[in-house]
Design an enzyme around this catalytic site. Structure first.
Site, short mmCIF file in Angstrom:
data_model
loop_
_atom_site.label_atom_id
_atom_site.label_comp_id
_atom_site.label_asym_id
_atom_site.label_seq_id
_atom_site.Cartn_x
_atom_site.Cartn_y
_atom_site.Cartn_z
N GLU A 1 38.83 35.29 27.38
CA GLU A 1 39.43 35.40 28.70
C GLU A 1 40.01 34.07 29.17
OE1 GLU A 1 36.82 35.99 32.07
OE2 GLU A 1 38.24 37.38 32.99
N SER B 1 30.25 39.38 37.77
CA SER B 1 29.70 38.67 38.93
C SER B 1 29.02 39.61 39.91
CB SER B 1 30.81 37.94 39.68
OG SER B 1 31.30 36.87 38.93
N GLY C 1 32.94 43.99 35.08
CA GLY C 1 31.82 43.97 36.02
C GLY C 1 30.78 42.94 35.64
N SER D 1 33.77 28.70 37.19
CA SER D 1 34.40 27.65 37.99
C SER D 1 34.60 26.40 37.15
CB SER D 1 33.53 27.32 39.19
OG SER D 1 32.37 26.65 38.76
#
Lengths: 385, 462
Positions: free
Chosen positions: A247, A132, A130, A369
């Site tokens: 990650e 974004s 949890g 991104s």
């Protein structure tokens, strides 16, 4: 200078063989991940996790006390590669193995380690992340989900978005604001929140990733105890930076690219030589890209094992591997479009390619991104001058 | 389009574009409205109920179809059907069909295989029986009249006309009902919060079934074709519904994930049949069918001849197809650029609009350059096709190879700049990306068209 043995040695080869055999025996040939419209696929993944756990193959590199067998990070790397190449038959549980468990090992209390690590190691629990929020994507520190003290615990209110697997998760690794003032990065705290707590609501988001992947998570005055805090209250930003580094190398994307690229010539058979020369040239270039991405991954994993990894190291790998993901998907789509084969093998290949293509489009946005990764890299580069 | 056109024509195009954009912003666009306003008859002579315009005008509407990612058979009917009929020798039957196609009374589709860039896979044997297979024919399963380009017994290209009487009801466009993609929420509108659209209607839009009724005599038709007798069976399996959403596989970026396809139309004669089977494609805004002719006897009066050199005519039909798809890709590139600029101008991160960040500015500038170059190439190609330029093939190859590759890149960038919103079903960006990907391989992938350009200059001027 270390000369890298790309095969990772004979132990790794044995492990690869065993994993491929297990996949062949326990995962249906047409398996395209756990999040399709067919609930049997999710069931396949859940069973497969338990099977891996029984054989010590779910988290081999974990310490024995937490359910591993102290294997090297390279054996864990082999598991990642083989699983992702086979369309991730662990379903959502790779996240628990890749970064939830390791982060709890480093920052959790003894009670948290005892409570959370065994279920991950046994293949029994799905975690979601949890982070974004609607107004906090690239700008994660802008998040507004707040936890306020309530007796010895906390009450959490807010909204998360793009939460993978929330609909099937039992636990959420949640980042929330616990105080204001000072830098925005201060005052953030990681909370381990059970998804069945009253006030937690999950709504699926239909997306290119399929119907059962992304979700919104709404938290309405969700009460958790003091033991929900991971690490220091207010120290969440530091924990999350570590999580993101784990990650960003956690998925061996290059392994699926390579598997699909290598599958193309045998699937096309005689038609392979009829492909336009420039398409075969691009295919060969993609294979070289796979090798490069693999080497970059191994570099980051080695640094991580020594505790010396920096965000920019993970960022460089992430940029390379997500670009590989998208470019190889385009090449594979073009090859698949020219495959005249009508048989089962061709059909399966096209479905795998199409699935890869859809997933590749999310890879340059998820987990930070490409644009953010570039800024991380540039900042480190320019700061060093 | 204006580059080579007189000012009054440019003005007319701008007007047509504005009207088209308004009409297509209806959700979903209505095929009945499109035929009512006469867009299927733009190029048809006035005597046959058309507007006596040229392909340059059809190209304007085709671009708007791409912009709207419209799920209507305009490219198949106005781009190819009318184009093919106009190349044929006039005669009472041809004229009737052209008039009916212009007015929307006939849904005329050319069995041009979208995996090819020249020739035709069909032939007529000495007894005028039709043989051949086209794997991917745009909107074949929506057709009530098929124009099958075929080589006659002397290897001369002709058009065999076949009535495509549906064996069952036509399937809806793949996404309809399956997802909100085809309903009011298809167009990119990323400023809209997710929560407000989730409860949106999932019904198949009206109009979807209006033009896909069973074939009836022309004389029996008036007004909406929904009202005709012989209502379609309702138990048609939606073969392409699932494939169209998550699991389409990608032969020609397509083919059913289930591996099968159901026959939706069949023409039988004692000697054989023409079978049209639905093909699922990745792009959920389009429908395709395979067309298999298995020795069906074609009456002599149903074999129509080209009015000029048949080989050249067939070549021109392929060029028209390539340019029509390039128009579609140009329109969707411009739509993606507009949607991205709008999003970058409203979405805020780090306390600023994301459009103020250099990374986003540069990406938008790159998209603009791609779209602008595509626009010039497409305008030149549309003009060349409109005037019958003998070198139209070169212009078509340049437009097709550039505009269709550019659209994939532009839509990809749009997806990136929309962040997580880009890959939600609601945003519609994925619809454009898939349509752009399909367009790229329709009627020749960029490499094929570049090879044509290379051959053209090797061989000297035409």
């Amino acid at each position: 200078m270390v000369v890298m043995d790309l095969s990772l040695g004979p132990d790794a080869a044995r492990l690869r063989g065993e994993l491929r055999r297990l996949v062949a025996e326990h995962v249906p040939a047409g398996f395209l991940g756990a999040f399709t419209d067919d609930p049997a696929d999710l069931e396949t993944a859940q069973k497969f996790c338990r099977l891996l756990a029984e054989r010590g193959l779910l988290c081999p590199a974990w310490p024995r006390e937490y359910g591993g067998w102290d294997a090297s990070v390279w054996e864990q790397t082999v598991v990642r590669e083989e699983m992702w190449a086979a369309h991730e038959p662990r379903g959502a549980q790779y996240m628990g193995v890749n970064w939830v468990g390791p982060t709890i090992m480093r920052h959790g209390t003894a009670a948290q380690r005892a409570r959370h690590l065994p279920p991950i190691a046994h293949g029994e629990v799905v975690w979601c992340q949890g982070f974004s929020e609607p107004d906090a994507g690239s700008d994660l520190a802008a998040l507004r989900t707040a936890a306020r003290p309530d007796g010895d615990g906390w009450r959490i209110t807010g909204q998360k978005v793009w939460t993978s697997y929330a609909v099937m998760a039992q636990w959420c690794f949640l980042l929330a604001r616990t105080s204001r003032g000072g830098r925005r990065q201060d005052g953030l705290t990681v909370l381990l929140v059970p998804m069945d707590a009253p006030g937690v609501e999950v709504r699926p988001i239909r997306s290119l990733l399929g119907p059962h992947h992304l979700n919104e998570v709404f938290l309405d005055d969700v009460r958790v105890g003091a033991d929900a805090v991971l690490g220091e209250a207010g120290g969440g930003w530091g924990v999350v930076q570590e999580v993101l580094s784990f990650e960003r190398v956690g998925i061996a994307r290059y392994a699926r690219c390579e598997r699909l690229l290598q599958a193309a010539p045998p699937v096309l058979g005689g038609a392979w030589d009829d492909l336009p020369a420039d398409l075969r040239g691009r295919w060969a270039r993609m294979l070289a890209h796979c090798r490069r991405a693999r080497l970059l991954a191994y570099r980051v994993i080695a640094l991580q094992a020594e505790g010396r990894v920096r965000p920019q190291d993970a960022a460089a790998y992430r940029i390379a591997v997500t670009r590989l993901d998208q470019e190889s998907a385009e090449v594979l789509m073009e090859i698949a479009a020219l495959d005249p084969g009508g048989g089962e093998e061709s059909r399966l290949f096209r479905r795998r390619v199409e699935e890869h293509w859809r997933y590749s489009h999310a890879s340059t946005v998820a987990s930070g991104s490409t644009d953010v990764q570039r800024i991380l890299l540039a900042r480190a580069l320019l700061a060093a001058r | 389009m204006a580059a080579a056109a007189p000012a009054d024509l440019a003005e007319f195009h701008a007007e047509l574009r504005a009207v088209a954009r308004a009409l297509l912003s209806a959700s979903p666009p209505s095929w009945d409205r499109i035929t009512e306003v006469g867009w299927t008859g733009l190029e048809v002579e006035e005597a046959l109920g058309g507007a006596d315009a040229t392909f340059a005008e059809t190209a304007v509407v085709l671009q708007e179809m791409g912009r709207a990612a419209a799920s209507v058979p305009y490219l198949a009917v106005a781009g190819l059907g009318v184009g093919a009929l106009a190349l044929l020798e006039p005669g009472p039957d041809r004229d009737d069909l052209l008039r009916a196609t212009a007015t929307g009374d006939a849904l005329t589709v050319v069995a041009l295989d979208a995996e090819t860039t020249d020739g035709t896979p069909f032939r007529l044997d000495a007894e005028f029986r039709l043989h051949g297979t086209a794997a991917f024919v745009l909107d074949a399963s929506r057709a009530d009249r098929l124009l099958v380009p075929a080589l006659d017994p002397t290897a001369t290209p002709v058009i065999a006309t076949v009535a495509a009487a549906p064996a069952r009801s036509r399937p809806p466009a793949p996404d309809q009902g399956e997802s909100p993609a085809a309903d009011a929420d298809t167009r990119p509108d990323s400023s809209r919060p997710l929560a407000s659209t989730r409860s949106g209607s999932r019904e198949a839009p009206d109009g979807a079934s209006g033009w896909i009724g069973p074939r009836v005599p022309m004389s029996a038709r008036n007004g909406s074709r929904e009202a005709v007798e012989g209502a379609p069976e309702t138990d048609t399996p939606r073969v392409s519904a699932r494939g169209g959403s998550w699991e389409a596989d990608c032969r020609c970026l397509s083919a059913s994930a289930q591996g099968g396809s159901s026959v939706v139309a069949e023409v039988d004669s004692r000697a054989g049949s023409v079978a049209i089977a639905d093909r699922a494609v990745l792009d959920a805004t389009r429908t395709f069918g395979s067309v298999v002719a298995d020795g069906v006897a074609v009456p002599a009066d149903a074999v129509w001849r080209f009015r000029s050199d048949p080989g050249v005519a067939l070549r021109r039909l392929h060029d028209r197809a390539a340019v029509a798809v390039a128009c579609d890709s140009l329109g969707l590139s411009e739509a993606m650029l507009d949607a991205t600029v709008a999003y970058a101008g409203t979405r805020e991160q780090f306390g600023r609009r994301i459009g103020s960040f250099q990374a986003v500015k540069h990406a938008c500038a790159d998209m603009l350059v791609q779209a602008r170059v595509a626009r010039e190439l497409v305008a030149a190609a549309a003009q060349a096709v409109a005037v019958g330029d003998p070198d139209a093939g070169t212009a078509a190859a340049m437009a097709k190879s550039f505009a269709c590759a550019a659209a994939v890149e532009v839509a990809g960038k749009a997806m990136q700049l929309h962040g997580g919103m880009g890959y939600t079903w609601e945003s519609g960006v994925h619809l454009h990306l898939k349509r752009a990907s399909l367009n790229r391989s329709l009627f020749g992938a960029p490499a094929r068209h570049r090879a044509r350009i290379a051959a053209r200059y090797r061989d000297g001027a035409p």
